[in-house]
Design a protein around this motif. Sequence first.
Motif, short mmCIF file in Angstrom:
data_model
loop_
_atom_site.label_atom_id
_atom_site.label_comp_id
_atom_site.label_asym_id
_atom_site.label_seq_id
_atom_site.Cartn_x
_atom_site.Cartn_y
_atom_site.Cartn_z
N VAL A 68 7.29 44.74 71.39
CA VAL A 68 7.26 44.76 72.67
C VAL A 68 8.82 45.42 72.91
CG1 VAL A 68 8.55 42.62 72.67
CG2 VAL A 68 7.42 43.28 74.62
N ASP A 69 9.65 45.31 72.09
CA ASP A 69 11.06 46.13 72.36
C ASP A 69 10.55 47.51 72.64
OD1 ASP A 69 12.45 44.06 72.28
OD2 ASP A 69 13.43 44.72 70.24
N SER A 102 -2.68 49.92 58.72
CA SER A 102 -3.45 50.87 59.57
C SER A 102 -4.08 50.23 60.63
CB SER A 102 -4.52 51.47 58.51
OG SER A 102 -5.21 50.41 57.69
N GLY A 103 -4.50 51.04 61.45
CA GLY A 103 -4.98 50.34 62.75
C GLY A 103 -6.11 49.53 62.90
N SER A 104 -6.50 49.52 63.98
CA SER A 104 -7.62 48.52 64.14
C SER A 104 -8.73 48.65 63.63
CB SER A 104 -7.80 48.11 65.61
OG SER A 104 -8.00 49.36 66.32
N ALA A 105 -9.11 50.04 63.36
CA ALA A 105 -10.35 50.72 62.77
C ALA A 105 -10.44 49.84 61.61
CB ALA A 105 -10.34 52.20 62.61
N ALA A 106 -9.37 49.82 60.61
CA ALA A 106 -9.80 49.00 59.33
C ALA A 106 -9.77 47.72 59.32
CB ALA A 106 -8.69 49.76 58.31
N ALA A 107 -9.52 47.05 60.21
CA ALA A 107 -9.42 45.50 60.27
C ALA A 107 -10.89 45.04 60.50
CB ALA A 107 -8.34 45.06 61.00
N VAL A 142 4.28 34.43 70.45
CA VAL A 142 5.28 34.72 71.41
C VAL A 142 5.13 36.26 71.79
CG1 VAL A 142 7.65 34.66 71.65
CG2 VAL A 142 6.76 32.58 70.91
N GLU A 143 5.28 36.89 70.78
CA GLU A 143 5.21 38.40 71.03
C GLU A 143 3.94 38.69 71.77
OE1 GLU A 143 4.56 40.49 67.19
OE2 GLU A 143 3.91 42.26 68.36
N ILE A 144 2.92 38.02 71.66
CA ILE A 144 1.83 38.41 72.79
C ILE A 144 2.36 37.92 74.17
CG2 ILE A 144 -0.55 37.78 73.35
CD1 ILE A 144 -1.37 37.75 70.40
N HIS A 145 2.81 36.85 74.36
CA HIS A 145 3.18 36.42 75.60
C HIS A 145 4.18 37.38 76.22
CE1 HIS A 145 4.25 33.58 78.91
NE2 HIS A 145 5.56 33.80 78.46
N LEU A 146 5.02 37.81 75.62
CA LEU A 146 6.03 38.58 76.08
C LEU A 146 5.66 39.97 76.58
CD1 LEU A 146 9.02 38.44 73.26
CD2 LEU A 146 8.93 37.15 75.52
N GLN A 147 4.65 40.72 76.09
CA GLN A 147 4.06 41.73 76.55
C GLN A 147 3.76 41.47 78.11
OE1 GLN A 147 1.02 43.17 74.03
NE2 GLN A 147 2.53 44.46 73.11
N GLY A 183 -14.21 43.95 80.17
CA GLY A 183 -12.85 44.30 80.64
C GLY A 183 -11.90 43.45 79.81
N VAL A 184 -12.19 42.54 79.06
CA VAL A 184 -11.22 41.86 78.03
C VAL A 184 -11.07 42.50 76.94
CG1 VAL A 184 -10.73 39.68 77.37
CG2 VAL A 184 -11.65 39.57 79.64
N ARG A 185 -9.85 42.52 76.69
CA ARG A 185 -9.55 43.08 75.15
C ARG A 185 -8.46 42.15 74.52
NH1 ARG A 185 -7.82 49.34 75.99
NH2 ARG A 185 -5.99 48.10 75.55
N LEU A 186 -8.58 42.21 73.23
CA LEU A 186 -7.66 41.38 72.44
C LEU A 186 -6.29 42.07 72.60
CD1 LEU A 186 -9.53 40.56 69.23
CD2 LEU A 186 -9.19 38.99 71.13
N PRO A 187 -5.35 41.13 72.68
CA PRO A 187 -3.88 41.77 72.75
C PRO A 187 -3.28 42.40 71.66
CG PRO A 187 -3.73 39.12 73.06
CD PRO A 187 -5.34 39.74 72.60
N ARG A 188 -2.67 43.53 72.01
CA ARG A 188 -2.38 44.84 71.12
C ARG A 188 -1.72 44.09 69.89
NH1 ARG A 188 1.86 48.94 72.00
NH2 ARG A 188 2.81 47.35 73.23
N PRO A 189 -0.89 43.18 69.68
CA PRO A 189 -0.31 42.62 68.55
C PRO A 189 -1.21 42.05 67.42
CG PRO A 189 1.03 41.68 70.20
CD PRO A 189 -0.03 42.37 71.00
#
Lengths: 238, 177
Positions: free
Chosen positions: B97-98, A101-106, A28-33, A117-123
């Motif tokens: 998102v907030d 920590s950020g994406s680098a670690a995961a 849902v969080e991804i959808h809301l973006q 041009g496609v990226r994974l959603p930020r969440p």
Amino acid sequence: MSVHSHPGDDTLLRYAAGVLPAGPALLVEIHLQACPHCRAAVRRFEAVGGVLLDAAEPAALAGDAFARTLARLGPAPVSGPVSGGLTGSGARRDHLEAGPSGSAAAPRAEGLVLPDGVRLPRPLASRRIGAMMPVAPGVRMGRVHVPEDGQSNVFLFQIGPGRAIPRHTHAGTEYTHVICGGFSDPSGHYGPGDLVEADGDVDHSPRVDDDGTCICLAAFEGRLRFHGLLGVVLRPFI
Amino acid sequence: MSALVVAIARTGDREAFALLFRHFAPRVKAFLMRSGLAANTAEELAQETLLTVWRKASYFDPTRAAASTWIFTIARNLSIDMKRRERNMGTVDLDAVDEEADETSGETILMSAEREARVRAALAKLSEEQAAIVRLSFFQEKPHSQIAQELGIPLGTAKSRVRLALSRLRTLLEDLK
């Protein structure tokens, strides 16, 4: 991105209330973006929460509750003009900073091939995603780790053009968010940004469009059951 | 109430904090107990919620939300985090998102008091059963089965009544941005 399929009102309400399990809440969080329409709906439900809070029958506090809170107040908060900060962001800001920590670690979904041009959603940035395992012809899936809810089942799917997700049913609701590409099932056609909810009793085998790979996220409430041999193959997985 | 939060943000007004605490802390505690937290945990979180109100008062935007809504979201976020910590896990931003500004044009912003009044009026227009459904959906992790049980109706019926109640609510609040 034009979104056609939205989470149901009850899903948005449960998200706003904070009672939607972590897996579906992530989708849902991804959808809301991508969806101002649903952001507005969540804000309305938050206002409902405010009214319910205001109307709650007060519960007695410990005698020293106020004194203890006062003692922890500390100096006046940094003054200044009221910022443009948004509803509800206050409590979250700290956690953003203190978050994983950020994406680098995961480790990132080894084997995943994202179209240009496609990226994974930020969440998803701070989430560990398991290697993308082939599970059917043209279909790979990797588990998205949602450690805050051990019962959540969230998977990233990469499905080749014209391929289908093997027929399956689920005990609870299935939520699917399309990252890129598109697919059809008897209920309709879905594309990027769409969030599709399917009830547990739906027995379906979504088929991906012929003109490109579909990458999507799925969250399952309840146990997922694939039919036939694949069910046996996947059992240790789900 | 919104003016009290603004007073904290502007001048660190402790009187304003005391008034907010007196009104909201017992309600936050009741609300959290309703959602299944033990009394002592709910009490801790209620104090934590009001502390957060003090510390984050400058983030409150009275044109966007009533104080009650803002305080509700703080209590909700703290309680989500607490439940996740209990499962021995880190915190996650459920609604980062907030952080993103919504493009609300000047004329679509209703003043928060009016907004709150509209929501209250809408809830009052729901039938008793529909209002109960909204409340149960708010407090239960498995709202459908809980609603079926509390109203003594089959699960399938509960699902369709939830849909009806929420679509009624949506109609009543449609123009609230």
